[in-house]
Structures are given as structure tokens and as C-alpha cells.
Design an enzyme around this catalytic site. Structure first.
Site, PDB file in Angstrom:
ATOM      1  N   GLU A 289      13.518  60.398  13.463  1.00 51.22           N
ATOM      2  CA  GLU A 289      12.619  61.355  13.587  1.00 51.22           C
ATOM      3  C   GLU A 289      13.601  62.045  12.148  1.00 51.22           C
ATOM      4  O   GLU A 289      13.304  63.076  12.405  1.00 51.22           O
ATOM      5  CB  GLU A 289      12.494  62.104  14.423  1.00 51.22           C
ATOM      6  CG  GLU A 289      11.301  61.424  15.533  1.00 51.22           C
ATOM      7  CD  GLU A 289      11.349  61.780  16.807  1.00 51.22           C
ATOM      8  OE1 GLU A 289      12.135  63.080  17.221  1.00 51.22           O
ATOM      9  OE2 GLU A 289      10.045  61.576  16.996  1.00 51.22           O
ATOM     10  N   ASP A 368       6.267  57.577  24.557  1.00 49.97           N
ATOM     11  CA  ASP A 368       8.102  58.944  24.442  1.00 49.97           C
ATOM     12  C   ASP A 368       7.014  59.744  25.961  1.00 49.97           C
ATOM     13  O   ASP A 368       6.561  61.140  25.331  1.00 49.97           O
ATOM     14  CB  ASP A 368       7.887  59.239  22.999  1.00 49.97           C
ATOM     15  CG  ASP A 368       8.199  61.039  22.952  1.00 49.97           C
ATOM     16  OD1 ASP A 368       9.336  60.941  23.496  1.00 49.97           O
ATOM     17  OD2 ASP A 368       8.308  61.425  21.938  1.00 49.97           O
ATOM     18  N   GLU A 396       7.961  67.579  29.287  1.00 51.43           N
ATOM     19  CA  GLU A 396       7.700  67.763  27.693  1.00 51.43           C
ATOM     20  C   GLU A 396       5.919  67.259  27.729  1.00 51.43           C
ATOM     21  O   GLU A 396       4.494  68.478  27.116  1.00 51.43           O
ATOM     22  CB  GLU A 396       8.000  67.353  26.907  1.00 51.43           C
ATOM     23  CG  GLU A 396       7.811  66.963  25.006  1.00 51.43           C
ATOM     24  CD  GLU A 396       8.310  66.881  23.881  1.00 51.43           C
ATOM     25  OE1 GLU A 396       9.154  65.600  24.441  1.00 51.43           O
ATOM     26  OE2 GLU A 396       7.548  66.090  23.468  1.00 51.43           O
TER      27      GLU A 396
HETATM   28  C1  GCU Z   1      10.297  63.749  21.384  1.00 53.75           C
HETATM   29  C2  GCU Z   1      10.406  64.601  21.192  1.00 53.75           C
HETATM   30  C3  GCU Z   1      11.670  65.408  20.179  1.00 53.75           C
HETATM   31  C4  GCU Z   1      12.651  64.549  20.325  1.00 53.75           C
HETATM   32  C5  GCU Z   1      12.476  63.153  20.496  1.00 53.75           C
HETATM   33  C6  GCU Z   1      14.012  62.723  20.596  1.00 53.75           C
HETATM   34  O1  GCU Z   1       9.766  62.726  20.788  1.00 53.75           O
HETATM   35  O2  GCU Z   1       9.141  65.531  20.643  1.00 53.75           O
HETATM   36  O3  GCU Z   1      11.878  66.933  20.196  1.00 53.75           O
HETATM   37  O4  GCU Z   1      13.958  65.469  19.464  1.00 53.75           O
HETATM   38  O5  GCU Z   1      11.437  62.984  21.354  1.00 53.75           O
HETATM   39  O6  GCU Z   1      14.062  61.887  21.799  1.00 53.75           O
HETATM   40  O7  GCU Z   1      14.750  62.399  19.571  1.00 53.75           O
END
Ligand code: GCU
EC number: 3.2.1.131
Length: 683
Positions: A289, A368, A396
Site C-alpha cells: 500500500e 483483508d 474495521e
Molecule cells: C487494511 C487497513 C489499512 C492497514 C492495512 C494493513 O488495508 O485498511 O488501514 O494499513 O490493512 O494491514 O497494513
């Protein structure tokens, strides 16, 4: 202090007179055989608890005496086992964190193999007292089944918490550590009471300021926090930024094979350990990400993790390397890329290449933390690599501590899942406890659900998730029923009129949340970014690789080998065949693995469309029942907690109704198929 602040360490006054006097008899004198910081924490906890439960200030002694009954607190080196009828083999069976609680003649032995075990034994004893259990003839031995039992905070230094639903951070405020660490200490008590032994205190997304946590600017504060946790047998880790050599060291690269980068990490490790000699190590989110990682330098994740591992090795430090690596810039038009496949594809081929102080941290599912996902096929796929599982305690995607969703049953299912990695009985729990592949390090991590709300978790019932997480990862063979009952007894007392409604709500909450949200394992359908509330197509044309492919004829993701993405082949046989086959695939995961017409008949006998309608109507009805049950507790439990949950349940009902109506209308409009039972579906 508000009752909800004390979570499950209420230590309420013992009302039953018989128990009251029985307990007082045993605990009025405590022999503390040795003083270590950890045993002192145990003794302090006992003293506070006894004052509150029995209105008692016990006398503390250094040496045993003969007549009066007393509690003996120490490690097993402090006793002569034979004198107490304790066999050497029994003690050998305990691991370093294991313990013994035994009533012998005039004493109750609260004995750890080491002082960590003594602390756990103390909390066990206190649990028994709080549950008003007899202690006249104790004979209990226990050791944790998992080695690393870890909490990951996703806290940022500005005080915010990524995916936090309980206020702000208890660690950080205004780009610094908080001044008053009282809450941190109480958090350490809660965690130790359920056997947690490690914590990373900052978000896995390590932004600019947090990158500097490993510099002299903040290390003195990290040390302070680490010392608090240490006195509760909890080791502190930090999440680090893979690009630190550039951002902190002024180097032009963070290439793990660059000599200067290697040197930089070695010096950095040395510096950290000068401050915190028993520092746990690093948690790393790399190439995920948008976070920096070894891919920038065309290096593998093994090369990336090993540069850190080599630097930490002289100090016994560990690298916890997260496997949440996937293409987050996908094009929805591209049907060949499947996010679910990513972790296995990235990490599987690297088996055997990681140093032995690296542990791969694998999310429980391949996507996720959805309300329903299959188990990640990466779990068990690497025979020569340390691995641990990551759960999300913070809700979440499961209601954000507005909706009640008790996750112990979900985690339990994951632990019990048979991967067949080494034939039958290759359960997830046998992988993460290290036994299946004889891993040097292994364990379980959970993303924390706490913040600075008075009740810690926003929704008071969400405290059960933190408690349950700790208890379950201590021993994944504990039953959901037992853990749930324990939590209720400790938090609310043992009266059946109180216990039963709360238990019913908790035990039905996961299924209920699943019922009114995304059906049959397909996932998502939430509002983008914040992830609360329905938005069926919210992620359908996005870059995140999260699609349901609903059209007028059907829905689901074809992940079969023949016509789909081929994801099912990542599982060991027979799981791969079971998931690949439309006939064998379990109903609850059908749409995760297959694209089917709305008229497809489930094993339950219902069609997919009718299942969608039924579960969504049912989900709302169950929330109404939760409200009724909860209302029956008015006046019987603490009013603060009562009001908090009442308010949350009201919002949950609104949410459930919104989900029901949007999902039902969406699929009615797509399919044109009416509800068999003719209930209200908006056109
Ligand atoms: C999910 C979550 C993010 C987090 C990511 C992770 O996508 O929405 O906020 O950073 O997981 O586990 O790194």
C-alpha cells in the site's frame, strides 16, 4: 473510577460469605519468596485485588512459616518440589512461561517456571477468585501454546489511531509521547492478565515523525514505555520505515544489499539496544500500500528482511515481516490479477531464504479481515520459514465497535482449519504454535482495538474481543463457551440473569453481522475508505482488487482453476479440490470461490437470491432481539456500561436496516427475482 475502565479486572467484592472467609483464610498472608520486577507486579496486583474483593490488606513475608495458611509466590527455584509432592517431570513439562497452582497442606503455591509464569499464575488465581471458584484443593498446571502472543498498535504520534474506534492513542499525543503513562501501565496489566507477551506500539504505516522513533530524540521515551511493559513480562517492538537509511541516515539508497545500508542498520540496532537491552525488534510493512520496500531496488523480501535481521541478531532481536503485499493499483478491467493470490505468490517462492530471526506475519485471510474469508493459503505453505498469524481485534470491517461483533468464534474456526500441509491434522494452530514445521519462532499477533475512551474499546462489549484474543491465543483449544463465560463473570459477575443474555448476544453477534452485510463470503460492499455501512458497488470499480462481479444473472468471484483466477490451486489437497468444486464448496464461502446464477441452489436448499433476502431480514430481527435482551439488564449491571451498549445497539439497528434494504434492493433490481415470502423490498 468508572466500572468500564477496569475491564475484566473488576475485582468486585465477594458477596458469598462462605467463599469470602475461605478466601481470606488463604490469602491473608503472602510469602513473596523472591523479588523481581515481574514478581513485584504480581504481588502488587494481588494486594490491590484482595483489598477490593475481600477488604483485606495481606501481610507480606519473605519466608514461609509453619502453621497458618499462606500464599506462596515465587518461581520454582524457590521451592523444594519433593517437599510439595511435585514431580520433576511435571515441572519439566512446563515451558518457561508455564506455572503451577497447587494447594499443599497449609499453603497455596503460586509458582512459575520463571517469574513470568508466576505472574500468569497470579492472574489465574485472581480469575478463580473473581469467578468465585473453590481454592481449597488446587492442582493446576498450564503453559501457553503459542510462543509470541503479540498486540500490534496502529497508533500514530499525532494521537490518531489507524482503524481505531475508541478515541485517541494512549501512547501518543500532539506528535510526542503522552506525559502520563498511567493508562499504559493499566493496559500492560490487562494484557498480562490474558498472557500477552509482546507489543508493537506504533502503526505499521510508519510516517515521517514515527520514522524517528528509533532515534535519540524518542528512544528515551520508548525505553520508559518498554520498562512499564517489561515489568508485566511484555516485550516492546517498534514498526520501522524500510527507507530509514535514507530518511534518517541521509544515505542515497535503502538497498538491502548496499554495504552502507547494512552498516547503517547495524549501528542503529546497536544504538537501540543501548537504550533498551531487551528490545523485541522490528515490525515491517514493506512494499505494501505504497510503503517503501526492497522492490524499489529489485531485491526480494527475503533480502529486505534479512538486512534487518542480521543487524538485530547479536541482540536476539526479531524481524516481524508482514505478508500483506499486493497490487493496490489494480485496474478493475483486468480480470487476471487476483489480490487473494498475492501473498502466496510473493512469499511462497522465498521459503528457506529468510534468516532464522525473521518471522513472516500472515493475515488470517487472503484479502483483508473481512467478516468471512477462507484461511490464507500461505499459512503452512512455507516449511522452512518462521510464521505467525495476524488477526484484527479492532473491528474495521466488522462493525467498528458500533455494532457488536464478537470475533472469538471466527478466530477459533481459523485455528481449527485443517490446511493438510503435512497431511491430515495440519491445523492452523499447529502451524502457528510452531509444532508442524518445528519453527524456531512463531505465534499470533492481533491489531489492537483500544484507545483512550474511558471504557478502552468504545463499545463495552468489544472488551470481550481483547480478552478473548489473549485467552484464545494462550490456548487455542479453550472453547469459545469457556472464554465467553469467563469474560462475562469477570466483567459483570456470575449471576445467571446477567450472564445468559450477554452470552447469547456475544455468541450470535458474528453470524448476525455476517447476515446483514456482504453475503456468502464475497466481502467488501462497504463504504470506501472508512469501511462502515453498505455501499454495494463502493469498491467494484476501484483499484484495490476487491470485486463481487454482480450482474443481472449472478454474482461471485470465479477463483477456480478451469475458468477463474486459479487461486484454489494455492491450497493443499483436498482443500484445493473442495474449494474448486461448485458442489463441494461450503455455502458460507461460495461467492468467494465461484460466480453463480442467483438461482443456484445452496446446500441449505435455498437459492442464492433467497438466501440473501432471508439472511438480511433475519439479521435485522436478531439485532432487535439483542436490544430486547440488553434492555432486560437495566438496573442489573453498571449503568454506564448499560447506557453505552444501549446507545451502540440503537446505532447498530440503524446500520443493519440500511444494509438490509440496500442489499435486498440492489439484488432485487439486478435479478428481478421477488422474495418468496413477500417481505418489504424497496423497488
Ligand atoms: C487494511 C487497513 C489499512 C492497514 C492495512 C494493513 O488495508 O485498511 O488501514 O494499513 O490493512 O494491514 O497494513
Amino acid at each position: 473510577m468508572e466500572e468500564s475502565y477496569r475491564c475484566w479486572l473488576q475485582y468486585r467484592f465477594v458477596q458469598d460469605t462462605q467463599r469470602f472467609y475461605q478466601y481470606r483464610k488463604w490469602v491473608s498472608n503472602i510469602v513473596v519468596a523472591r523479588e523481581t520486577e515481574i514478581i513485584n507486579s504480581a504481588a502488587r496486583e494481588l494486594q490491590d485485588a484482595l483489598k477490593s474483593m475481600l477488604n483485606l490488606k495481606p501481610s507480606i513475608w519473605r519466608h514461609p512459616f509453619h502453621q497458618q495458611p499462606f500464599l506462596f509466590l515465587g518461581s520454582y527455584e524457590d521451592i523444594n518440589p519433593e517437599n510439595h509432592g511435585i514431580s520433576a517431570s511435571l515441572l519439566n513439562r512446563l515451558d518457561d512461561e508455564g506455572y503451577l497452582l497447587k494447594t499443599v497442606n497449609n499453603q497455596i503455591l503460586v509458582i512459575g517456571k520463571t517469574d513470568r509464569g508466576t505472574l500468569y499464575a497470579t492472574f489465574h488465581l485472581l480469575r478463580l477468585l473473581q469467578c468465585e471458584q473453590p481454592i481449597d484443593s488446587l492442582e493446576i498446571t498450564d503453559s501457553p501454546k503459542n510462543q509470541l502472543r503479540m498486540i500490534n498498535q496502529w497508533d500514530n504520534m499525532d494521537g490518531s489511531i489507524e482503524r481505531g474506534y475508541s478515541g485517541n492513542s494512549i501512547f501518543f499525543r500532539d506528535n510526542d509521547f503522552v506525559d502520563d503513562l498511567t493508562r499504559v501501565k493499566n493496559y500492560a496489566r490487562f494484557l498480562a492478565s490474558v498472557g500477552i507477551n509482546a507489543i508493537s506500539i506504533n502503526n505499521v504505516n510508519v510516517w515521517n515523525l514515527e520514522t524517528r522513533l528509533i532515534t535519540k530524540e524518542f528512544l528515551p521515551k520508548v525505553k520508559e514505555v518498554a520498562e512499564i511493559f517489561k515489568s508485566y513480562a511484555i516485550t516492546v517492538f517498534l514498526s520501522i520505515n524500510f527507507a530509514s537509511p535514507i530518511e534518517l541516515g541521509g544515505l542515497s539508497t535503502a538497498d538491502p544489499l548496499d554495504r552502507d545500508v547494512q552498516k547503517w542498520w547495524e549501528n542503529k540496532a546497536k544504538e537501540i539496544y543501548q537504550y533498551i537491552p531487551d528490545f523485541g525488534g522490528f515490525v515491517v510493512k514493506a512494499d505494501s500500500e505504497g510503503r517503501p520496500g526492497p522492490f524499489t531496488y529489485h531485491r526480494s523480501h527475503a533480502e529486505g528482511a534479512n538486512v534487518l535481521a542480521r543487524a538485530l541478531k547479536p541482540y536476539n532481536g526479531k524481524v516481524i515481516w508482514r505478508c500483506f503485499v499486493y497490487n493496490y493499483l489494480q485496474d478493475w478491467r483486468d480480470r487476471s490479477t487476483d489480490r487473494a493470490k498475492a501473498a502466496y505468490d510473493h512469499f511462497g517462492p522465498l521459503d528457506g531464504q529468510f534468516l532464522d530471526n525473521v518471522i513472516l506475519q500472515i493475515k488470517n485471510g487472503p484479502m483483508d479481515f473481512q467478516v468471512r474469508e477462507p484461511v490464507s493459503p500461505l499459512l503452512g505453505a512455507m516449511k522452512k520459514t518462521n510464521q505467525m498469524i495476524e488477526f484484527q481485534i479492532t473491528q474495521e470491517y466488522t462493525g467498528q465497535q458500533i455494532d457488536v461483533c464478537y470475533l472469538v468464534p471466527q478466530w477459533k474456526e481459523v485455528f481449527d482449519f485443517d490446511t493438510y500441509a503435512q497431511g491430515e491434522s495440519s491445523t492452523v494452530k499447529s502451524i502457528v504454535n510452531g509444532s508442524l514445521y518445528n519453527c524456531k519462532y512463531s505465534g499470533v499477533a492481533g491489531v489492537s482495538n483500544i484507545g483512550d475512551d474511558v471504557n478502552w474499546t468504545g463499545h463495552a462489549l468489544a472488551q470481550a474481543n481483547l480478552y478473548g484474543f489473549g485467552r484464545l491465543i494462550w490456548n487455542p483449544d479453550l472453547s469459545t463457551e469457556q472464554i465467553t463465560k469467563e469474560w462475562i463473570y469477570l466483567t459483570f459477575g456470575i449471576h445467571q440473569q446477567v450472564v445468559e443474555p450477554i452470552k447469547w448476544i456475544l455468541l450470535h453477534s458474528w453470524e448476525t453481522y455476517e447476515n446483514y452485510t456482504a453475503p456468502l463470503g464475497v466481502g467488501w460492499m462497504v463504504n470506501p475508505n472508512h469501511h462502515y455501512g453498505p455501499n454495494v458497488d463502493g469498491y467494484e470499480y476501484s483499484k484495490w482488487g476487491t470485486y463481487h462481479f454482480a450482474d443481472r444473472d449472478g454474482i461471485g468471484v470465479d477463483r477456480t482453476v478451469e475458468t477463474g483466477t486459479g487461486y484454489t490451486a494455492q491450497y493443499f489437497s483436498p482443500c484445493s479440490e473442495i474449494y474448486n468444486s461448485l458442489e463441494c464448496c461450503p455455502d458460507e464461502l461460495l461467492l468467494f470461490f465461484h460466480h453463480v446464477p442467483y438461482s443456484h441452489q445452496l446446500k441449505s436448499g435455498k437459492t442464492v437470491i433467497q438466501h440473501i433476502y432471508d439472511t438480511h431480514f433475519e439479521g435485522v430481527e436478531t439485532v432487535k432481539l439483542f436490544i430486547k435482551l440488553w434492555d432486560s439488564l437495566e438496573g442489573k449491571i453498571d449503568n454506564g456500561i448499560f447506557q453505552n451498549v444501549k446507545e451502540r445497539l440503537k446505532r447498530q439497528l440503524e446500520n443493519a436496516i440500511e444494509w438490509r434494504d440496500q442489499i435486498n434492493t440492489y439484488f432485487y433490481r439486478k435479478s428481478g427475482v421477488p422474495d418468496e415470502k413477500n417481505r418489504m423490498i424497496y423497488r
